[in-house]
Design a protein around this motif. Structure first.
Motif, PDB file in Angstrom:
ATOM      1  N   GLU A 201       0.756  -1.308  -0.169  1.00 12.89           N
ATOM      2  CA  GLU A 201      -0.082   0.038   0.312  1.00 12.89           C
ATOM      3  C   GLU A 201       0.801   1.307  -0.010  1.00 12.89           C
ATOM      4  O   GLU A 201       0.332   2.490  -0.226  1.00 12.89           O
ATOM      5  N   ASP A 202       2.191   1.220   0.402  1.00 15.64           N
ATOM      6  CA  ASP A 202       2.918   2.323   0.376  1.00 15.64           C
ATOM      7  C   ASP A 202       3.825   2.436  -1.003  1.00 15.64           C
ATOM      8  O   ASP A 202       4.464   3.515  -1.119  1.00 15.64           O
ATOM      9  N   ASN A 203       3.704   1.434  -1.678  1.00 17.82           N
ATOM     10  CA  ASN A 203       4.636   1.345  -2.906  1.00 17.82           C
ATOM     11  C   ASN A 203       3.620   1.123  -4.191  1.00 17.82           C
ATOM     12  O   ASN A 203       4.122  -0.112  -4.833  1.00 17.82           O
ATOM     13  N   THR A 204       2.803   1.711  -4.392  1.00 19.26           N
ATOM     14  CA  THR A 204       1.703   1.494  -5.694  1.00 19.26           C
ATOM     15  C   THR A 204       2.237   2.279  -6.888  1.00 19.26           C
ATOM     16  O   THR A 204       1.619   2.007  -7.910  1.00 19.26           O
ATOM     17  N   ASP A 205       3.100   3.119  -6.871  1.00 17.96           N
ATOM     18  CA  ASP A 205       3.527   4.251  -8.013  1.00 17.96           C
ATOM     19  C   ASP A 205       4.085   3.274  -9.127  1.00 17.96           C
ATOM     20  O   ASP A 205       4.874   2.344  -8.791  1.00 17.96           O
ATOM     21  N   ARG A 266       9.745   7.207   3.760  1.00 14.19           N
ATOM     22  CA  ARG A 266       8.429   6.886   4.230  1.00 14.19           C
ATOM     23  C   ARG A 266       7.976   5.772   3.503  1.00 14.19           C
ATOM     24  O   ARG A 266       6.691   5.323   3.689  1.00 14.19           O
ATOM     25  N   ARG A 267       8.657   5.390   2.475  1.00 14.85           N
ATOM     26  CA  ARG A 267       8.262   3.828   2.035  1.00 14.85           C
ATOM     27  C   ARG A 267       8.845   2.575   2.788  1.00 14.85           C
ATOM     28  O   ARG A 267       8.569   1.389   2.583  1.00 14.85           O
ATOM     29  N   VAL A 268       9.531   2.876   3.895  1.00 16.85           N
ATOM     30  CA  VAL A 268      10.061   1.726   4.782  1.00 16.85           C
ATOM     31  C   VAL A 268       9.283   1.703   6.078  1.00 16.85           C
ATOM     32  O   VAL A 268       8.957   2.502   6.826  1.00 16.85           O
TER      33      VAL A 268
END
Length: 280
Positions: A201-205, A266-268
């Protein structure tokens, strides 16, 4: 000098990142890695929009901070770092805590051989600081985490770190690692497990999906985002035997906002777990 073929390119890149940020001494890095660190330093102004450097820097510092706190409070006397690569965490922790801390760095045989040689030649090894060959995919035997933990005295507390490892393992191997570690760590007076995690959910781009695909090609294997969100990560960790589980953002580990709140940071997420109730 050991050639690039014996050690993964990701180990080289992360080692150069630690060097660029002043997290490790020059003697820990082969010449080729020092050149790469300099290239990263010179190219940093042009690559500020990229997230990888911030991500690697933040996760490393966040794990450092959490481990330091556990040692300072007296709970941890032994540390086992899996897939340590060219991380200087063992050297830094020994510089700070001295003989009170037993630090064991582990990696696959080629990397462990190179790491021990670099540390020895640079005079960076000290009593109670060692490097061992270990395959995190093994569940038994002298080169497994279980085998190593069985050699440690039960009186002390043990921390296990697996920075940068889980996304290269299939979920079945992650389960086996967690289950084995949690079971073995229960015989010690205290336990602590730290690892970086990346939630879907933090890495959808598109940029992240493209990067994951490129990284998979570079390491000749699939790079995985195992968990959808914090709930699924926590539930899986508890199912695998961790009795106390917390999931922290880098900014919530005590890092300054300059590191912990960068876009890459913020991705971690950092998983902090214990095989003991109330221990994380």
């Amino acid at each position: 000098m050991v050639g690039f073929g014996r050690v993964s390119p990701t180990a080289r890149f992360t080692g150069a990142t630690w060097r660029r940020h002043g997290l490790s001494p020059e003697g820990l890095h082969p010449r080729s890695e020092q050149w790469l660190a300099e290239a990263l330093r010179l190219g940093a102004p042009l690559g500020r929009h990229l997230l990888l450097d911030d991500m690697l820097h933040a996760r490393h510092c966040a794990i450092d901070r959490l481990l330091e706190n556990a040692v300072i409070c007296g709970a941890i006397t032994h540390v086992v770092e899996l897939a340590a690569g060219h991380s200087a965490r063992g050297w830094r922790m020994k510089q700070r805590f001295g003989p009170a801390l037993h630090y064991i760095e582990t990696d696959l045989p080629a990397m462990a051989e190179e790491k021990e040689g670099l540390l020895s030649r640079a005079g960076l090894l000290s009593p109670q600081h060692e490097v061992r060959a270990l395959d995190a995919g093994l569940t038994a035997g002298p080169c497994s985490l279980s085998g190593l933990l069985d050699t440690l005295p039960a009186e002390g507390g043990v921390a296990v770190i697996s920075e940068g490892l889980l996304n290269y393992l299939p979920m079945q191997a992650v389960d086996q690692l967690w289950q084995s570690a949690a079971m073995r760590l229960r015989r010690f007076s205290a336990s602590y497990y730290l690892t970086d995690c990346y939630l879907a959910e933090d890495n959808t781009d598109l940029m992240t999906r493209t990067f994951v695909g490129m990284l998979s090609l570079a390491v000749r294997g699939r790079v995985r985002l195992h968990f959808q969100d914090v709930s699924s990560l926590s539930a899986r960790a508890q199912r695998d035997g961790w009795r106390a589980v917390q999931v922290k953002r880098c900014a919530d580990t005590g890092l300054g906002t300059d590191i912990g709140n960068r876009p890459g940071a913020r991705r971690v997420r950092i998983l902090c777990a214990s095989a003991h109730t109330g221990g994380a």
